[in-house]
Design a protein around this motif. Structure first.
Motif, PDB file in Angstrom:
ATOM      1  N   SER A  10       0.835  -1.204   0.000  1.00 44.94           N
ATOM      2  CA  SER A  10       0.000   0.000   0.000  1.00 44.94           C
ATOM      3  C   SER A  10       0.868   1.252   0.000  1.00 44.94           C
ATOM      4  O   SER A  10       0.588   2.202  -0.735  1.00 44.94           O
ATOM      5  N   ASP A  11       1.906   1.248   0.821  1.00 42.93           N
ATOM      6  CA  ASP A  11       2.851   2.374   0.822  1.00 42.93           C
ATOM      7  C   ASP A  11       3.406   2.605  -0.569  1.00 42.93           C
ATOM      8  O   ASP A  11       3.467   3.733  -1.057  1.00 42.93           O
ATOM      9  N   GLY A  12       3.813   1.504  -1.212  1.00 48.54           N
ATOM     10  CA  GLY A  12       4.395   1.616  -2.544  1.00 48.54           C
ATOM     11  C   GLY A  12       3.408   2.221  -3.528  1.00 48.54           C
ATOM     12  O   GLY A  12       3.734   3.178  -4.234  1.00 48.54           O
ATOM     13  N   VAL A  13       2.192   1.674  -3.547  1.00 45.70           N
ATOM     14  CA  VAL A  13       1.202   2.161  -4.517  1.00 45.70           C
ATOM     15  C   VAL A  13       0.868   3.629  -4.232  1.00 45.70           C
ATOM     16  O   VAL A  13       0.843   4.456  -5.150  1.00 45.70           O
ATOM     17  N   ILE A  14       0.640   3.988  -2.970  1.00 46.53           N
ATOM     18  CA  ILE A  14       0.290   5.381  -2.665  1.00 46.53           C
ATOM     19  C   ILE A  14       1.466   6.302  -2.992  1.00 46.53           C
ATOM     20  O   ILE A  14       1.274   7.387  -3.550  1.00 46.53           O
ATOM     21  N   ALA A  15       2.688   5.874  -2.684  1.00 45.89           N
ATOM     22  CA  ALA A  15       3.864   6.695  -3.013  1.00 45.89           C
ATOM     23  C   ALA A  15       3.956   6.931  -4.515  1.00 45.89           C
ATOM     24  O   ALA A  15       4.260   8.041  -4.965  1.00 45.89           O
ATOM     25  N   ILE A  16       3.652   5.901  -5.304  1.00 46.29           N
ATOM     26  CA  ILE A  16       3.737   6.060  -6.761  1.00 46.29           C
ATOM     27  C   ILE A  16       2.618   6.966  -7.253  1.00 46.29           C
ATOM     28  O   ILE A  16       2.829   7.841  -8.083  1.00 46.29           O
ATOM     29  N   ILE A  17       1.394   6.751  -6.741  1.00 51.47           N
ATOM     30  CA  ILE A  17       0.264   7.584  -7.178  1.00 51.47           C
ATOM     31  C   ILE A  17       0.566   9.052  -6.894  1.00 51.47           C
ATOM     32  O   ILE A  17       0.386   9.927  -7.742  1.00 51.47           O
ATOM     33  N   ILE A  18       1.022   9.331  -5.677  1.00 51.78           N
ATOM     34  CA  ILE A  18       1.277  10.718  -5.260  1.00 51.78           C
ATOM     35  C   ILE A  18       2.372  11.338  -6.137  1.00 51.78           C
ATOM     36  O   ILE A  18       2.368  12.549  -6.378  1.00 51.78           O
ATOM     37  N   THR A  19       3.272  10.523  -6.636  1.00 50.46           N
ATOM     38  CA  THR A  19       4.402  11.064  -7.400  1.00 50.46           C
ATOM     39  C   THR A  19       4.094  11.166  -8.881  1.00 50.46           C
ATOM     40  O   THR A  19       4.497  12.118  -9.538  1.00 50.46           O
TER      41      THR A  19
END
Lengths: 200, 200, 200, 200
Positions: A10-19
């Motif tokens: 989840s951290d990975g996906v949210i970090a990618i979305i935000i970026t």
């Protein structure tokens, strides 16, 4: 089942979305690429980006808080979590669409629908977590009557309807919901502190 | 060799694949950028995105389940895992190609081929894991005869052939396989529970 | 200083590099978007992608192996690692450039230069690690005379020179180096096993 | 509250920012796509990329060092950290804009503003960490009078002003600040070593 990989994913996906959202801030090109005007033209996209960044920050924050109160996960939680990530993944699209079209009607409506679905998906995830943890769990007590979640959904619904009259007001309502959530979920933090101070 | 970095790397790659796929949902531009019609034009891409998101969710989920039953990894496992990630990385390309061309013949065929290769790559990874863990391992017993994997490969092959007659039916078959896999792999979860309840 | 965040950051960067590379596989557009010919036109890009994927897999693999033999890191290691990640981050650019231009001279030369710099950067990282771990460390003994690294650099240099005569041969040499490295670094694995079997 | 997920999320976001920045290095296309001239035309973008890569490396490095001296985090730290990540996320945009326009006035000014805001955001994060850890904490002692942070902000301000006279000098000043920071924060490392050698 261990919760750490779900957190990491989840951290990975949210970090990618935000970026990747920042990729919608397209570098000005053409004869006026270095004018300040070309930067001003980007301002609706930039404002949309700021709001979406805050929203994703809120979701990450709350996800973080919630998962700390959770001991393990099951298959249903994995899928309701993926369901939430699906709706979060649509945020960059509606953010860019809304920003590039200067808060036009349809993009503002769709932005609201995506926010609404995120709120619903988050509610479903919470329900799955509480069902797994038990009604007497720390999490269940901390969440209690989820007035913040319910009021958000109500405001989104109003904002979606109003977008047909005045999309500026809708955008203001989206900002309002972000303000409501900005403060991290004290309920869970409070309950955790209580538990630490007073282990049953 | 420790399995945690392999898990972290796989999580990272799958998280990125699942998220960059949404970049294929291109923001409508041009004179009709804010019409609802421009959104409707995106619907095949959106439908393809949903299906691929579910597929990647299934792969992540099964990867997660499988790795929990594994104690360590070796060089062969690292490479068979990278091989799986390679085929997964092609999913965004075929998803976008299929969606933008409204389920035309060649894109649907290629989508099927990529799904097929993913299934094969997953089978190879499982074989490498079982060879490493041993025939009497928890994983080997849990997987047993991998009917789900075999039936998927068979359906993909049929769908690829049918795509030359009617690509809609092929797409329906891809949905069917997703439904078969949607339920997380109970076999492994069941075996883990058995082991916990009854450690030999 | 703890090595786990360095590992996590490197995993993240390599995972992203390996995945954004696939974005260079651009979905065919225009009147012939669904012809098989448009797919065939992509084949040089696809072949370049496969080779670069394998190279990045090799680097990740060797990074993984090396870091397992390392106990801690220092500031110099953080920076030599970032230096390696810098050169790795250029791989998608040269891969796409080479693929889109059907292995033309300059792109093939630059691809070789980037590979060469990666090999050099990896050598610098290894040197920094060995300086930190000590000459009698497990890592220093495992690496010994780094013939694989040296031979790679020599072949890259030859391939770069040859690219001005025949870029196909250069590409063949890049494949050759990948084959040399494909087998994970048995030296380190072997030494770790020795240590486990026979702790001093 | 546990600091590990904050570290993982920050690592993820910084890793993605540092990597998507390379997407601004656009593959030359058109009739002269394989000329060396098309590569030379990219050199301002490439130089900008190198500087921004080093800046992001510095931020990641310092973030890493700082977090090692921290025991736990709170809500305010989560948000000041997100605030820093927001400004870091704008680096690829200004990098590409500055590079594509050959260090024109407005892009260089904006690059400076983003660097300035990053420095301010980092200062705010440090303040939040010290408030949480306490004035007598390891971190507070290690940071002390943050002369590096203050001098950076001063140089950025000068560079932003000078960009209206000569944007080359401004770019030189940005390089100067990177040089000042290049050496990882010895203060914290030193204090940690002291503590280990001499635990109170």
């Amino acid at each position: 089942m261990n919760k750490s990989r779900l957190e990491a994913f989840s951290d990975g996906v949210i970090a990618i979305i935000i970026t990747i959202m920042v990729l919608e801030l397209r570098i000005p090109r053409g004869p006026h690429a270095t004018d300040v005007k070309s930067l001003i033209d980007l301002s609706p996209t930039f404002i949309s980006y700021i709001l979406s960044f805050i929203y994703l920050g809120i979701y990450w924050n709350n996800h973080h808080h919630t998962m700390q109160a959770v001991k393990s996960v099951n298959g249903a939680i994995l899928w309701t979590n993926l369901h939430l990530l699906f709706w979060l993944s649509l945020v960059p699209f509606v953010t860019g669409w809304m920003g590039e079209n200067n808060f036009a009607r349809w993009p503002v409506t769709c932005y609201g629908i995506v926010l609404l679905m995120n709120a619903v998906a988050y509610g479903i995830l919470m329900a799955a977590l509480i069902r797994h943890e038990g009604k007497d769990s720390l999490l269940a007590k901390a969440v209690g009557k989820d007035w913040k979640g319910n009021i958000s959904i109500a405001i989104y619904a109003v904002a979606i309807a109003i977008s047909w009259l005045n999309s500026q007001i809708s955008f203001g309502l989206y900002i309002l919901v972000a303000c409501i959530w900005f403060i991290p979920d004290k309920r869970i933090e409070g309950k955790i502190k209580q538990r630490e101070a007073n282990p049953e």
